[in-house]
Scaffold this motif. Structure first.
Motif, PDB file in Angstrom:
ATOM      1  N   GLY A 221       0.818  -1.276  -0.022  1.00 14.27           N
ATOM      2  CA  GLY A 221       0.054   0.064  -0.110  1.00 14.27           C
ATOM      3  C   GLY A 221       0.951   1.079   0.129  1.00 14.27           C
ATOM      4  N   PHE A 222       1.946   1.257   0.813  1.00 13.19           N
ATOM      5  CA  PHE A 222       2.883   2.481   0.834  1.00 13.19           C
ATOM      6  C   PHE A 222       3.441   2.712  -0.610  1.00 13.19           C
ATOM      7  CE2 PHE A 222       7.197   4.400   1.659  1.00 13.19           C
ATOM      8  CZ  PHE A 222       6.674   5.268   2.368  1.00 13.19           C
ATOM      9  N   VAL A 223       3.910   1.559  -1.214  1.00 13.74           N
ATOM     10  CA  VAL A 223       4.664   1.857  -2.624  1.00 13.74           C
ATOM     11  C   VAL A 223       3.592   2.287  -3.401  1.00 13.74           C
ATOM     12  CG1 VAL A 223       5.715   0.506  -4.558  1.00 13.74           C
ATOM     13  CG2 VAL A 223       6.216  -0.195  -2.062  1.00 13.74           C
ATOM     14  N   THR A 224       2.362   1.628  -3.346  1.00 18.76           N
ATOM     15  CA  THR A 224       1.312   1.963  -4.406  1.00 18.76           C
ATOM     16  C   THR A 224       0.736   3.621  -4.216  1.00 18.76           C
ATOM     17  OG1 THR A 224       0.673  -0.507  -4.337  1.00 18.76           O
ATOM     18  CG2 THR A 224      -0.905   1.317  -5.414  1.00 18.76           C
ATOM     19  N   THR A 225       0.676   3.721  -2.999  1.00 13.36           N
ATOM     20  CA  THR A 225       0.305   5.123  -2.623  1.00 13.36           C
ATOM     21  C   THR A 225       1.435   6.224  -3.494  1.00 13.36           C
ATOM     22  OG1 THR A 225      -0.926   4.461  -0.602  1.00 13.36           O
ATOM     23  CG2 THR A 225      -0.160   6.988  -0.857  1.00 13.36           C
ATOM     24  N   CYS A 226       2.294   5.965  -3.026  1.00 17.18           N
ATOM     25  CA  CYS A 226       3.484   6.770  -3.680  1.00 17.18           C
ATOM     26  C   CYS A 226       3.543   7.035  -4.909  1.00 17.18           C
ATOM     27  CB  CYS A 226       5.095   6.275  -3.188  1.00 17.18           C
ATOM     28  SG  CYS A 226       5.358   6.518  -1.382  1.00 17.18           S
ATOM     29  N   ALA A 227       3.406   5.860  -5.620  1.00 18.56           N
ATOM     30  CA  ALA A 227       3.310   5.748  -7.373  1.00 18.56           C
ATOM     31  C   ALA A 227       1.800   6.272  -7.730  1.00 18.56           C
ATOM     32  CB  ALA A 227       3.483   4.271  -7.851  1.00 18.56           C
ATOM     33  N   SER A 228       1.051   6.197  -7.152  1.00 17.25           N
ATOM     34  CA  SER A 228      -0.397   6.569  -7.892  1.00 17.25           C
ATOM     35  C   SER A 228      -0.948   7.869  -7.386  1.00 17.25           C
ATOM     36  CB  SER A 228      -1.600   5.370  -7.570  1.00 17.25           C
ATOM     37  OG  SER A 228      -1.625   5.189  -6.103  1.00 17.25           O
ATOM     38  N   MET A 229      -0.460   8.600  -6.369  1.00 18.92           N
ATOM     39  CA  MET A 229      -1.153   9.773  -5.808  1.00 18.92           C
ATOM     40  C   MET A 229      -1.378  10.875  -6.876  1.00 18.92           C
ATOM     41  SD  MET A 229      -1.141  10.373  -1.756  1.00 18.92           S
ATOM     42  CE  MET A 229      -2.912  11.405  -2.241  1.00 18.92           C
ATOM     43  N   PRO A 230      -0.266  11.209  -7.581  1.00 17.28           N
ATOM     44  CA  PRO A 230      -0.234  12.438  -8.191  1.00 17.28           C
ATOM     45  C   PRO A 230      -1.276  12.064  -9.393  1.00 17.28           C
ATOM     46  CG  PRO A 230       1.799  11.757  -7.941  1.00 17.28           C
ATOM     47  CD  PRO A 230       1.202  10.751  -7.214  1.00 17.28           C
ATOM     48  N   VAL A 231      -1.308  10.887 -10.031  1.00 18.19           N
ATOM     49  CA  VAL A 231      -2.479  10.602 -11.027  1.00 18.19           C
ATOM     50  C   VAL A 231      -3.971  10.660 -10.105  1.00 18.19           C
ATOM     51  CG1 VAL A 231      -3.345   8.866 -12.665  1.00 18.19           C
ATOM     52  CG2 VAL A 231      -0.965   9.013 -12.099  1.00 18.19           C
ATOM     53  N   ASP A 232      -3.950  10.246  -9.073  1.00 14.05           N
ATOM     54  CA  ASP A 232      -5.457  10.142  -8.263  1.00 14.05           C
ATOM     55  C   ASP A 232      -5.598  11.680  -7.905  1.00 14.05           C
ATOM     56  OD1 ASP A 232      -7.165   8.224  -6.697  1.00 14.05           O
ATOM     57  OD2 ASP A 232      -6.598   9.934  -5.218  1.00 14.05           O
ATOM     58  N   ILE A 233      -4.912  12.686  -7.688  1.00 16.59           N
ATOM     59  CA  ILE A 233      -5.235  13.994  -7.361  1.00 16.59           C
ATOM     60  C   ILE A 233      -5.578  14.483  -8.513  1.00 16.59           C
ATOM     61  CG2 ILE A 233      -2.886  15.052  -7.562  1.00 16.59           C
ATOM     62  CD1 ILE A 233      -3.409  16.786  -4.956  1.00 16.59           C
ATOM     63  N   ALA A 234      -5.211  14.493  -9.835  1.00 16.58           N
ATOM     64  CA  ALA A 234      -5.468  14.958 -10.997  1.00 16.58           C
ATOM     65  C   ALA A 234      -6.842  14.280 -11.520  1.00 16.58           C
ATOM     66  CB  ALA A 234      -4.594  14.460 -12.292  1.00 16.58           C
ATOM     67  N   LYS A 235      -7.129  12.935 -11.219  1.00 18.10           N
ATOM     68  CA  LYS A 235      -8.413  12.594 -11.314  1.00 18.10           C
ATOM     69  C   LYS A 235      -9.563  13.164 -10.578  1.00 18.10           C
ATOM     70  CE  LYS A 235      -9.470   9.008  -8.898  1.00 18.10           C
ATOM     71  NZ  LYS A 235     -10.577   9.543  -8.079  1.00 18.10           N
ATOM     72  N   THR A 236      -9.169  13.362  -9.304  1.00 18.32           N
ATOM     73  CA  THR A 236     -10.021  13.856  -8.239  1.00 18.32           C
ATOM     74  C   THR A 236     -10.586  15.150  -8.557  1.00 18.32           C
ATOM     75  OG1 THR A 236      -9.469  12.669  -6.370  1.00 18.32           O
ATOM     76  CG2 THR A 236     -10.413  14.517  -5.672  1.00 18.32           C
ATOM     77  N   ARG A 237      -9.778  16.351  -8.841  1.00 14.61           N
ATOM     78  CA  ARG A 237     -10.069  17.613  -9.340  1.00 14.61           C
ATOM     79  C   ARG A 237     -10.562  17.955 -10.629  1.00 14.61           C
ATOM     80  NH1 ARG A 237      -5.258  21.559  -6.597  1.00 14.61           N
ATOM     81  NH2 ARG A 237      -5.482  20.750  -4.637  1.00 14.61           N
ATOM     82  N   ILE A 238     -10.444  16.990 -11.609  1.00 11.51           N
ATOM     83  CA  ILE A 238     -11.084  17.009 -12.853  1.00 11.51           C
ATOM     84  C   ILE A 238     -12.683  16.462 -12.739  1.00 11.51           C
ATOM     85  CG2 ILE A 238     -11.295  15.754 -15.199  1.00 11.51           C
ATOM     86  CD1 ILE A 238      -8.332  15.734 -15.317  1.00 11.51           C
ATOM     87  N   GLN A 239     -12.521  15.497 -11.791  1.00 10.85           N
ATOM     88  CA  GLN A 239     -14.027  15.075 -11.737  1.00 10.85           C
ATOM     89  C   GLN A 239     -14.849  15.985 -10.635  1.00 10.85           C
ATOM     90  OE1 GLN A 239     -13.362  11.098 -10.458  1.00 10.85           O
ATOM     91  NE2 GLN A 239     -13.378  10.238 -12.455  1.00 10.85           N
ATOM     92  N   ASN A 240     -14.374  16.615  -9.956  1.00  8.16           N
ATOM     93  CA  ASN A 240     -14.952  17.581  -9.138  1.00  8.16           C
ATOM     94  C   ASN A 240     -15.157  19.112  -9.743  1.00  8.16           C
ATOM     95  OD1 ASN A 240     -16.442  18.066  -6.129  1.00  8.16           O
ATOM     96  ND2 ASN A 240     -14.592  19.401  -5.961  1.00  8.16           N
ATOM     97  N   MET A 241     -14.547  19.446 -10.722  1.00 14.85           N
ATOM     98  CA  MET A 241     -14.504  20.706 -11.151  1.00 14.85           C
ATOM     99  C   MET A 241     -15.998  21.085 -11.796  1.00 14.85           C
ATOM    100  SD  MET A 241     -12.284  20.533 -14.950  1.00 14.85           S
ATOM    101  CE  MET A 241     -13.210  19.580 -16.226  1.00 14.85           C
ATOM    102  N   LYS A 242     -16.146  22.498 -12.000  1.00 15.17           N
ATOM    103  CA  LYS A 242     -17.440  23.075 -12.388  1.00 15.17           C
ATOM    104  C   LYS A 242     -16.862  23.629 -13.791  1.00 15.17           C
ATOM    105  CE  LYS A 242     -19.699  23.547  -7.932  1.00 15.17           C
ATOM    106  NZ  LYS A 242     -20.464  24.314  -7.351  1.00 15.17           N
ATOM    107  N   VAL A 243     -17.851  23.670 -14.714  1.00 12.64           N
ATOM    108  CA  VAL A 243     -17.992  24.278 -15.884  1.00 12.64           C
ATOM    109  C   VAL A 243     -18.379  25.800 -15.728  1.00 12.64           C
ATOM    110  CG1 VAL A 243     -18.015  24.364 -18.231  1.00 12.64           C
ATOM    111  CG2 VAL A 243     -17.610  22.194 -16.907  1.00 12.64           C
ATOM    112  N   ILE A 244     -17.763  26.787 -15.873  1.00 11.24           N
ATOM    113  CA  ILE A 244     -18.254  28.127 -15.637  1.00 11.24           C
ATOM    114  C   ILE A 244     -18.122  28.874 -16.912  1.00 11.24           C
ATOM    115  CG2 ILE A 244     -18.057  30.508 -14.665  1.00 11.24           C
ATOM    116  CD1 ILE A 244     -16.586  28.803 -12.246  1.00 11.24           C
TER     117      ILE A 244
END
Length: 307
Positions: A221-244
């Protein structure tokens, strides 16, 4: 002495059902960690003042503002995500595993297992993206002022309203980063879990049991977290964004990462590390515990039915 009857193999449909059910059962326990992780990743977006300094600060604020029930905001979306993503991922993986196994039943080599794991993860992520975007929005809603909240009442309400208000294809917004994350997670988990388990067994202090599995899962989990978090934060912000006014906040995953680094620093790509890591290991362990118990009960049921 008569030989015992040969154990009938578990049907594929039952395996898929058990896989999804096990993931859903594990989610009930780790949903609050998913909530905290998502809130941490949205905190400080766009250079704003960070709402939460640490994960513990986030938990305290959520309790104060939303109560214990608030910690389970988005649970229906989390369960639906497991029902779609996990079931599909395990189904594809199991099918490809059988196709790539040798004529004598020997399993495929490690590189092949890693490859089919990535394919299965990407396919499952595509199927699970509508549930994922619902989960992100529902868990992020409580951080917004009341007049800005979307107010989804359940995952099905979220899916219906997103389709009606923003169009069907919005359900797959951020699909690329979601699939990329799934591929990274599956590849990292396969490699690191296998090596971690081998290392722990080699120390002589562990046997091949739940304690070894838990230890290997936490290292993985530690290794996977280090590797995947940058991609995860990009995914989270894109999916939560609003179109203004017809203009989205981000043009894609690279845009998210570049803006995040520029306004919040490089380390912000691992924001929410603690709850993400704390969720990943136990979720894996719990999923396999529930899966093993369901398989055991089914085998007992099948053997009883044969008598």
């Amino acid at each position: 002495m008569a030989s015992s009857p040969k154990q009938a193999p578990t049907p594929k449909g039952i395996k898929f059902l058990f896989g999804g059910t096990a993931g859903m059962a594990a989610t009930v326990f780790v949903q609050p960690l998913d909530l905290v992780k998502n809130r941490m990743q949205m905190s400080g977006e766009g250079g704003k003042v960070r709402e939460h300094k640490t994960s513990f600060h986030a938990v305290l604020k959520i309790f104060q503002k939303e109560g214990l029930r608030g910690m389970y905001t988005g649970l229906s979306a989390g369960l639906f995500r497991q029902a779609t993503y996990t079931t599909t991922r395990l189904g594809i993986y199991s099918t490809l595993f059988d196709l790539t196994s040798g004529q004598d039943g020997s399993p495929p080599n490690f590189a092949t297992k890693a490859s089919i794991g990535m394919v299965a993860g990407a396919t499952g992520a595509f199927v699970g993206t509508p549930a994922e975007i619902s989960l992100i929005r529902m868990t992020s809603d409580g951080r917004l002022p009341p007049e800005q909240r979307r107010g989804y009442t359940s995952v099905f309400n979220a899916l219906a309203r997103i389709t009606r208000e923003e169009g069907l294809f919005t359900l797959w917004r951020g699909c690329g980063p979601t699939m990329a994350r799934a591929m990274v997670v599956n590849a990292a988990q396969l490699a690191s879990y296998s090596q971690s388990k081998q290392f722990l067994l080699g120390t002589g202090y562990f046997q091949d049991n739940i304690f070894c599995h838990f230890g290997a899962s936490m290292i993985s989990g530690f290794v996977t977290t280090c590797a995947s978090m940058p991609v995860d934060i990009a995914k989270t912000r894109i999916q939560n964004m609003k179109v203004i006014d017809g203009k989205p906040e981000y043009s894609g995953g690279i845009d998210v990462l570049s803006k995040t680094i520029r306004s919040e620093g490089v380390l912000s790509l691992w924001k929410g590390f603690t709850p993400y890591y704390a969720r990943l290991g136990p979720h894996t362990v719990l999923t396999f515990i529930f899966l093993e118990q369901m398989n055991k009960m089914y085998r007992n049921y099948a053997s009883t039915a044969q008598c």
